[in-house]
Scaffold this active site. Structure first.
Site, mmCIF file in Angstrom:
data_model
loop_
_atom_site.group_PDB
_atom_site.id
_atom_site.type_symbol
_atom_site.label_atom_id
_atom_site.label_comp_id
_atom_site.label_asym_id
_atom_site.label_seq_id
_atom_site.Cartn_x
_atom_site.Cartn_y
_atom_site.Cartn_z
ATOM 1 N N LYS A 66 0.835 -1.207 0.000
ATOM 2 C CA LYS A 66 0.000 0.000 0.000
ATOM 3 C C LYS A 66 0.881 1.272 0.000
ATOM 4 O O LYS A 66 2.086 1.184 0.037
ATOM 5 C CB LYS A 66 -0.967 -0.032 1.184
ATOM 6 C CG LYS A 66 -1.791 -1.347 1.274
ATOM 7 C CD LYS A 66 -2.958 -1.376 0.293
ATOM 8 C CE LYS A 66 -3.540 -2.767 0.037
ATOM 9 N NZ LYS A 66 -4.298 -3.368 1.099
HETATM 10 C C1 LIG Z 1 -5.334 -4.496 1.576
HETATM 11 C C2 LIG Z 1 -6.811 -4.414 1.570
HETATM 12 C C3 LIG Z 1 -7.604 -4.663 2.706
HETATM 13 C C4 LIG Z 1 -7.101 -5.304 3.959
HETATM 14 O O1 LIG Z 1 -5.963 -4.855 4.460
HETATM 15 P P1 LIG Z 1 -4.975 -5.782 5.332
HETATM 16 O O2 LIG Z 1 -4.126 -4.746 5.981
HETATM 17 O O3 LIG Z 1 -4.232 -6.644 4.367
HETATM 18 O O4 LIG Z 1 -5.790 -6.568 6.292
HETATM 19 C C5 LIG Z 1 -8.962 -4.385 2.628
HETATM 20 N N1 LIG Z 1 -9.538 -3.961 1.510
HETATM 21 C C6 LIG Z 1 -8.822 -3.764 0.381
HETATM 22 C C7 LIG Z 1 -9.527 -3.273 -0.839
HETATM 23 C C8 LIG Z 1 -7.453 -4.010 0.366
HETATM 24 O O5 LIG Z 1 -6.749 -3.856 -0.761
#
Ligand SMILES: *Cc1c(COP(=O)(O)O)cnc(C)c1O
Length: 392
Positions: free
Chosen positions: A192
């Protein structure tokens, strides 16, 4: 040159973290400090994040999925409720509804952007809808104002799954400021915009929800004498007032989050620049089009650089394309398989054929490498190889 003396090209993953010596030093300093888990760095990270997105409050938690669970809980989702989520998203957007005994109801997405449409949400709205959770796929904000209009007069609220969208803007406001939504969630997974290894956060302008989420994050425990149901018999006293979890984030993680947040503008600028180069280089590739074209009222945060490829037109399969790119040391990924097609949700009665937009997007999408440390010549290499592999 790599360590073994060969000058082999480096492998380019579709996404990855960018960590420097300042990040490492900050984590080491936290490790030497009094606090490993909840300490001063958690609050500092929360304040800086809230300030960046223009929200009054931010609550940091163990990961983005925990943030979704916490946000849905705070929004009042419970047994038998419905949460409208896009048919095309990461599993967590839907699963977090199930954690609360609610049912995700899928709404279809635009086949060209993969983003949920206000029309499909309007069709799925029912008296049991508690939350509508749009996803800002690839970092491009969903159309929040029309979504808010669809909800007006119902008892449902908007919770943004902004896991892709830290740094994005909608109509001049940062995503996460909660102009249109009650709550927004972020993820700090390494792919991210910024990372805390694992981590997530919820932003809101509502003080009562902020308190409720802090209680949920730590077992439902309340210490503040002003909030107890009885007069505290002593300083040790606490009450469990709701069923919470251990969703705490650590000081080590927040040390990293603080230094990463300090670099966010540079990271975003780099993502935008590389995406613009991809846009330009891909212009004349037959059968290939970028997904997140800039819209006048929105600014993408470019979590992903996804393209749509007309594999049928080009007479290639996506599997052979990905494999050939991998042999050329280029990593790609598919975001995402429509959630109603998953065996778990099929067994609960979902029919993937009911989401033609999600299917059309899924069948053509491919995410190409994009992260701040990627270089211009890497982007050129990806496009050259894609051209070769597709024969265009
Ligand atoms: C990455 C992601 C999540 C969850 O995040 P984590 O930190 O991996 O639990 C939720 N929704 C979307 C659209 C994502 O890309």
């Amino acid at each position: 040159m790599s360590l073994d003396g060969s000058d082999a090209l480096p492998f380019l993953p579709y996404g990855r973290q960018t960590i420097d010596e300042a990040d490492i030093a900050a984590v080491v300093e936290a490790l030497r400090s009094e606090y490993l888990t909840t300490g001063p760095r958690v609050g500092e990270f929360e304040q800086r994040l809230a300030a960046r997105v223009g929200a009054r409050f931010a609550v940091a938690v163990a990961n983005g999925t925990a943030a979704l669970h916490t946000a849905y809980f705070a929004a009042g989702v419970g047994l038998g409720d419905e949460v409208i989520v896009p048919a095309l998203t990461f599993l967590a957007t839907a699963n977090a509804a199930r954690y609360l005994g609610a049912e995700p109801v899928f709404a279809d997405v635009d086949p060209e952007t993969g983003i949920v449409t206000p029309e499909s949400v309007a069709r799925k709205l029912s008296p049991r809808t508690r939350v509508v959770a749009p996803v800002h796929l690839t970092g491009m904000p969903a159309d929040l104002s029309p979504l808010a209009e669809v909800l007006a007069g119902s008892s449902a609220v908007l919770v943004e799954d902004a896991a892709h969208a830290l740094g994005a803007e909608y109509r001049g406001s940062p995503i996460g400021c909660c102009n249109e939504a009650l709550l927004a969630i972020f993820s700090f997974h390494p792919v991210k915009q910024l990372t805390t290894a694992e981590g997530g956060a919820i932003t809101t302008n509502d003080a009562a929800l902020d308190r409720r989420m802090r209680t949920f994050r730590s077992h439902g425990m309340v210490h503040d004498p002003a909030e107890l149901t009885v007069a505290a018999p002593g300083p040790w006293y606490y009450e469990q007032q709701l069923l919470g979890y251990n969703y705490r984030i650590t000081d080590l993680q927040c040390a990293l989050g603080i230094t990463q947040l300090g670099k966010l503008e540079r990271f975003l600028e780099r993502r935008r620049k590389l995406a613009a180069l991809y846009d330009k280089l891909l212009e004349d590739l037959r059968g290939v089009s970028p997904v997140a074209r800039q819209l006048p009222d929105r600014k993408s945060a470019y979590h992903l650089y996804s393209v749509l490829i007309d594999f049928a037109l080009l007479g290639k399969s996506r599997a052979e394309t990905m494999l050939a790119l991998r042999q050329a040391k280029i990593g790609t990924q598919v975001h995402y398989i429509p959630v109603p097609a998953q065996p778990y949700y099929r067994a609960r009665g979902s029919d993937p054929a009911a989401y033609p937009g999600a299917r059309a997007y899924y069948e053509r999408t491919l995410s190409l490498p994009l992260y701040p440390a990627l270089e211009e010549h890497d982007v050129e290499r990806v496009v050259t190889e894609l051209r070769r592999v597709l024969g265009v």
